[in-house]
Design a protein around this motif. Structure first.
Motif, PDB file in Angstrom:
ATOM      1  N   SER A  77       0.710  -1.075  -0.027  1.00  0.00           N
ATOM      2  CA  SER A  77      -0.033  -0.016   0.000  1.00  0.00           C
ATOM      3  C   SER A  77       1.007   1.009   0.132  1.00  0.00           C
ATOM      4  O   SER A  77       0.676   2.222  -0.519  1.00  0.00           O
ATOM      5  CB  SER A  77      -0.823  -0.066   1.205  1.00  0.00           C
ATOM      6  OG  SER A  77      -1.486  -1.164   1.461  1.00  0.00           O
ATOM      7  N   MET A 187      -3.227   4.562   8.602  1.00  0.00           N
ATOM      8  CA  MET A 187      -3.446   3.227   7.903  1.00  0.00           C
ATOM      9  C   MET A 187      -2.940   2.103   8.857  1.00  0.00           C
ATOM     10  O   MET A 187      -3.627   1.259   9.297  1.00  0.00           O
ATOM     11  CB  MET A 187      -3.007   3.106   6.581  1.00  0.00           C
ATOM     12  CG  MET A 187      -3.893   3.667   5.355  1.00  0.00           C
ATOM     13  SD  MET A 187      -3.120   3.591   3.969  1.00  0.00           S
ATOM     14  CE  MET A 187      -1.691   2.663   3.879  1.00  0.00           C
ATOM     15  N   CYS A 191      -6.214  -0.120   9.711  1.00  0.00           N
ATOM     16  CA  CYS A 191      -6.712  -1.256   8.721  1.00  0.00           C
ATOM     17  C   CYS A 191      -6.296  -2.565   9.284  1.00  0.00           C
ATOM     18  O   CYS A 191      -6.672  -3.343   8.464  1.00  0.00           O
ATOM     19  CB  CYS A 191      -5.723  -0.670   7.507  1.00  0.00           C
ATOM     20  SG  CYS A 191      -6.311   0.620   6.645  1.00  0.00           S
ATOM     21  N   GLY A 208     -11.863   2.705  10.324  1.00  0.00           N
ATOM     22  CA  GLY A 208     -10.824   1.799   9.701  1.00  0.00           C
ATOM     23  C   GLY A 208     -11.653   1.053   8.322  1.00  0.00           C
ATOM     24  O   GLY A 208     -11.167   0.937   7.488  1.00  0.00           O
ATOM     25  N   LEU A 211     -11.878   2.567   5.102  1.00  0.00           N
ATOM     26  CA  LEU A 211     -10.800   2.502   4.130  1.00  0.00           C
ATOM     27  C   LEU A 211     -10.787   1.307   3.713  1.00  0.00           C
ATOM     28  O   LEU A 211     -10.725   0.369   4.241  1.00  0.00           O
ATOM     29  CB  LEU A 211      -9.289   2.506   4.839  1.00  0.00           C
ATOM     30  CG  LEU A 211      -9.297   4.072   5.508  1.00  0.00           C
ATOM     31  CD1 LEU A 211      -7.948   4.221   6.479  1.00  0.00           C
ATOM     32  CD2 LEU A 211      -8.928   5.261   4.359  1.00  0.00           C
ATOM     33  N   ILE A 213      -8.533  -0.692   2.435  1.00  0.00           N
ATOM     34  CA  ILE A 213      -7.616  -1.699   2.427  1.00  0.00           C
ATOM     35  C   ILE A 213      -8.126  -2.433   3.684  1.00  0.00           C
ATOM     36  O   ILE A 213      -7.559  -3.744   3.512  1.00  0.00           O
ATOM     37  CB  ILE A 213      -6.362  -0.880   2.784  1.00  0.00           C
ATOM     38  CG1 ILE A 213      -6.100   0.521   2.029  1.00  0.00           C
ATOM     39  CG2 ILE A 213      -5.029  -1.590   3.126  1.00  0.00           C
ATOM     40  CD1 ILE A 213      -4.831   0.551   1.133  1.00  0.00           C
ATOM     41  N   THR A 214      -8.711  -2.114   4.590  1.00  0.00           N
ATOM     42  CA  THR A 214      -9.144  -3.058   5.614  1.00  0.00           C
ATOM     43  C   THR A 214      -9.845  -4.226   5.313  1.00  0.00           C
ATOM     44  O   THR A 214      -9.552  -5.333   5.384  1.00  0.00           O
ATOM     45  CB  THR A 214     -10.041  -2.249   6.635  1.00  0.00           C
ATOM     46  OG1 THR A 214      -9.572  -0.976   6.940  1.00  0.00           O
ATOM     47  CG2 THR A 214     -10.383  -2.927   8.078  1.00  0.00           C
ATOM     48  N   CYS A 240     -14.611  -4.004  -0.764  1.00  0.00           N
ATOM     49  CA  CYS A 240     -13.477  -3.241  -1.024  1.00  0.00           C
ATOM     50  C   CYS A 240     -13.660  -2.779  -2.463  1.00  0.00           C
ATOM     51  O   CYS A 240     -12.917  -1.386  -2.589  1.00  0.00           O
ATOM     52  CB  CYS A 240     -12.084  -4.348  -1.131  1.00  0.00           C
ATOM     53  SG  CYS A 240     -10.610  -3.748  -1.582  1.00  0.00           S
TER      54      CYS A 240
END
Lengths: 269, 273, 334
Positions: A77, A187, A191, A208, A211, A213-214, A240
């Protein structure tokens, strides 16, 4: 594609000619030391075990595998965001943003070009980190290839998505250092790279979840640690993708005004 | 001596203007360390909950003490890393041309690097320092043998930090790729100095390397004095070691400044490495 | 007095990893100069002359490889610190000041480093800001200065320790014409007040105007020295005289030829006859007399004595290794 491929090629040439070793070593060190920290704590303090609360919150008892996948995803990331979100502010600093804006090419293909090139280098870098983890004795079970591939694509969309509004912020405020590092540190906490987000207080946990990415991380872990079939990871994958595309859409809307602000400020960043 | 004090005043103003006005200090010296501290705490939490963990490390029986242990680490690391950052900025003076203007003056080079380091420390670290003490008092994790130990702890943190800052300044001043050194001293520094783990958890060879960095021993003193109620007698060995290490760093600084300026005078290049 | 004797500065070849060092370069090769107090001394160079290297040696930033340099009898190597109090260096361009500090703070910072007596420092800062015309911008951070303002601040920085000797390396490079003129006045005043100034500049008119004595160096060696007038005379360059007649007069050509100097005949835009005369001496008087006696009516007479620039160009042309073309290009490229 008419813009994406030339951009990819240009960045590829630049990368090959002047590879930024310092950045690479920096992110690689962060990844390796995160795994190293977990490894030492696991053996010296945990006596080779993690607490029962961990298995419940993480869905796996494999603490080291959990942290290793997280550290790899974190490195992925960070590197991708550095490439994609900083592409335009770099152009601004080098004085080429104006000629960019003047050219009729659209932003999305340009950024996709940057992103695709970044993927090639980033994947190699992440493999180096994983090789280290395996060297010190972390064992990753054979992953489900289909789920892993899907999770990888979803994670790419996720980091690409959040990079675009970030790029707009960077060029409009003319600053990258504070913006990028604040995102990375946030993050890291939100995350669930190195611990299950369930440990966090509820408001932070929901932050979180906002986002992408989590959820990408949950899918990646399902593929690598639990050998989950695609159907099991599907809800996270869809969440996602939806979040990533939403960030992307917002980002693309913001880029135009951000470029105008940037050019008005005179590219003095 | 009087001339040296004037150099300190001058560098104080310069650092104040460089650091204080910018928002960066709030982020890099408060927000980021606090968020990183929280992340570290949650990352090691699973292993401290493992059965038998308290036998290996009694501190983990109380989550508050674990947090205080890590917070002390974050505090000391923030202090020491602020000097890495400041040295990195100092190395930029070579590029921008002001280093040459500095070398034109009769000011003592040693005074310059010491002044630069200590004023950067004061400008950078006061925020997190105040925050740390306030947090420790509020949570009741402060455990002092007597109030004087607070001053002792501050001394054990600040004196080696200034020596470290002067050494880094002289090192990065003459270095070609200071960005690389900067990276090298970021994450690896917390790892080998026991910032996020107790020293017993580290392999012996890492601990041995870590001892070369004053942060490692400063941290032992800081934690002992503030969290474990140790007094000067308990920490005498560490004090002696820190004093020796600071002297060695200052000696190396003097040597580097001498060799570096000689080299520059001979070759016309301020890059030694 | 700054005195260099047989000053030589050799830069070692660049070391490369796993490869032998490159060849050493002689930047300054046996230079002997003296820079007296109370005068402006010029240092002019042809290509890669070693002017900046010489200045940096005098400023203690570089050490001589051999030879000696003394400032008021103090050696630059053994008494560097004492010498730094007495000298200062101003280089062209806007480097050497801090962008985050204001103009006043920059001067205060360097004043502290020079240990300028506290009682004097603030007054001197005010005077210097006034001198370089930055009084109104004194409280503004240098980041917001224009290039010219930064450069003027750089000049004030170079005067903060009230140096007994001032080394100027292309100080007017890139400055606007009026500011450059003011700076020349400042330099002339400093010299009048007893400061010894060494000036290098590409603007040869500047050198001609300010310097009583000029050294000309080429590849680190001294090739000529003297006052600008003497240097110009020494090259035996021709004076040119241009003369225009009201109308054609048949006897004039013969009269001009009788002067014995090289000349060209032509016509101007209005078809009037012109004469261009070149000779080592100024023949304007003789020419005018001869033309009038021959019955010519003069409408215009212009005399151009050779300048220092012509002299330097001629020296560049005469310098064997430099070659006329590249020498000309170097001086003309300014």
């Amino acid at each position: 594609m008419a813009t994406a491929l030339p951009t990819l090629r240009r960045n590829w040439l630049v990368t090959m000619r002047a590879y930024q070793w310092t950045y690479f070593v920096g992110t690689l060190a962060t990844g390796i030391l995160t795994v190293g920290l977990a490894y030492l704590a696991f053996h010296a303090i945990g006596g080779g075990r993690a607490g029962g609360g961990f298995a419940a919150a993480a869905g796996t008892a494999d603490y080291l595998g959990y942290v290793t996948v997280g550290a790899a995803a974190s490195m992925f990331s960070v590197r991708m965001v550095l490439w994609v979100a900083k592409a335009q502010i770099t152009e601004q600093r080098e004085g080429t943003l104006e000629s960019q804006v003047l050219a009729p090419a659209r932003r999305l293909p340009y950024l996709i070009g940057v992103g695709l090139q970044a993927l090639t280098t980033t994947v190699v870098e992440v493999v180096v980190m994983l090789a280290f983890a395996i060297m010190i004795g972390v064992r990753l079970p054979a992953p489900d290839p289909v789920t892993l591939l899907a999770a990888f694509v979803a994670a790419s969309v996720a980091v690409f998505g959040i990079s675009v509004p970030l790029s707009a912020i960077m060029i409009s405020v003319g600053e990258a250092h504070i913006t990028q590092n604040t995102l990375f540190v946030a993050m890291g906490l939100l995350c669930g790279f190195t611990f299950p987000p369930g440990y966090l207080p509820d408001p932070l946990r929901w932050l979180g979840e906002a986002l992408p990415i989590t959820s990408a991380l949950r899918a990646l872990r399902a593929a690598t640690l639990e050998h989950a079939p695609l159907s099991a990871a599907a809800p996270d994958l869809l969440l996602c993708l939806a979040l990533g595309l939403a960030y992307l859409a917002v980002g693309l809307r913001l880029l135009g005004p951000a470029e105008r602000i940037a050019i008005q400020r005179g590219g003095s960043a | 001596m009087r001339a040296a004090l004037r150099v300190f005043a001058a560098e104080g103003l310069k650092q104040h203007r460089r650091i204080f006005g910018s928002k960066l200090v709030v982020f890099s010296m408060l927000l980021w360390p606090v968020l990183t501290l929280a992340t570290t705490y949650y990352t090691v939490l699973p292993v401290t909950e493992a059965p038998g963990a308290a036998d290996r490390w009694p501190l983990v029986a109380q989550p508050g003490r674990l947090l205080a242990f890590l917070a002390a680490g974050a505090l000391a690391y923030t202090f020491f890393f602020s000097l890495v950052q400041s040295a990195w900025h100092f190395s930029w003076e070579r590029v921008s041309g002001t280093l040459e203007a500095m070398f034109l003056t009769p000011a003592s080079r040693m005074a310059l690097v010491l002044a630069n380091g200590s004023s950067a420390l004061v400008q950078n670290a006061w925020l997190f320092g105040c925050f740390g003490i306030a947090a420790a008092v509020a949570t009741g994790t402060l455990h002092l043998a007597h109030p004087g130990m607070l001053a002792v702890a501050a001394l054990a943190l600040l004196v080696p930090a200034v020596a470290w800052g002067a050494f880094l300044n002289s090192l990065l001043m003459f270095s070609r790729d200071s960005a690389f050194l900067y990276t090298l001293l970021d994450d690896p520094l917390w790892f080998i100095a026991g910032v996020r783990l107790p020293l017993f958890a580290l392999p012996v060879w890492i601990t041995a390397i870590g001892l070369a960095f004053p942060l490692t021993t400063s941290l032992v003193v800081l934690r002992g004095a503030l969290l474990d109620g140790k007094d000067v007698g308990d920490l005498a060995g560490q004090f002696a070691f820190l004093a020796g290490l600071s002297a060695v760093l200052l000696g190396l600084t003097a040597l580097l400044l001498r060799v570096g300026e000689r080299h520059a005078q001979r070759t016309g290049s301020l890059q030694l490495f | 007095m700054i005195v260099t004797q047989e000053l030589r500065k050799t830069f070692p070849g660049q070391r490369k990893l796993f490869r032998p060092a490159g060849p050493a370069t002689d930047a300054v090769d046996g230079l002997s100069l003296s820079i007296p107090p109370g005068a402006v001394t010029g240092l002019l160079g042809l290509n890669g002359a070693g002017k900046t290297t010489t200045i940096k040696v005098l400023a203690t930033l570089l050490r001589p490889t051999s030879g000696s340099v003394t400032v008021d009898g103090l050696d630059v190597v053994t008494h560097a610190r004492e010498i730094r109090r007495r000298i200062n260096l101003i280089a062209g361009g806007e480097r050497m000041v801090y962008a985050r500090l204001t103009g006043r703070e920059n001067l205060w910072y360097f004043g502290q480093l020079y240990d300028v007596p506290r009682a004097v420092l603030n007054t001197r800062i005010d005077e210097l800001l006034e001198l370089v015309g930055l009084t109104d911008a004194a409280g503004t951070v240098v980041e917001r200065y224009s290039r010219g303002m930064r450069q003027r601040l750089s000049i004030a920085r170079g005067l903060i320790n009230a140096p007994a000797y001032l080394l100027l390396d292309e100080p007017t490079l890139g400055l606007d014409a009026p500011i450059a003129r003011d700076l020349r006045a400042v330099v002339a005043n400093l010299a009048r007040d007893g400061v010894g100034v060494l000036l290098t500049s590409h603007y040869l008119a500047e050198v001609e105007q300010l310097c009583g004595h000029v050294y000309v160096v080429d590849r680190g060696r001294l090739v000529a020295q003297g006052s600008p007038t003497a240097l110009t005379a020494g090259t035996r360059l021709p004076h040119t005289v241009e003369l225009t007649l009201a109308e054609h007069a048949p006897a004039v050509s013969a009269a001009v030829a009788a002067l014995g100097a090289e000349f060209e005949v032509g016509v101007d835009a209005e078809e009037r006859p012109t004469f261009l005369l070149r000779s080592p001496e100024d023949l304007a008087g003789e020419l005018a007399t001869a033309v009038v006696r021959a019955g010519g009516a003069i409408v215009r007479l212009e005399v151009n004595p050779p300048t220092l620039e012509d002299a330097i160009l001629a020296m560049a042309g005469a310098s064997p290794a430099v070659g006329a073309e590249s020498g000309r290009a170097a001086v003309a490229a300014r």
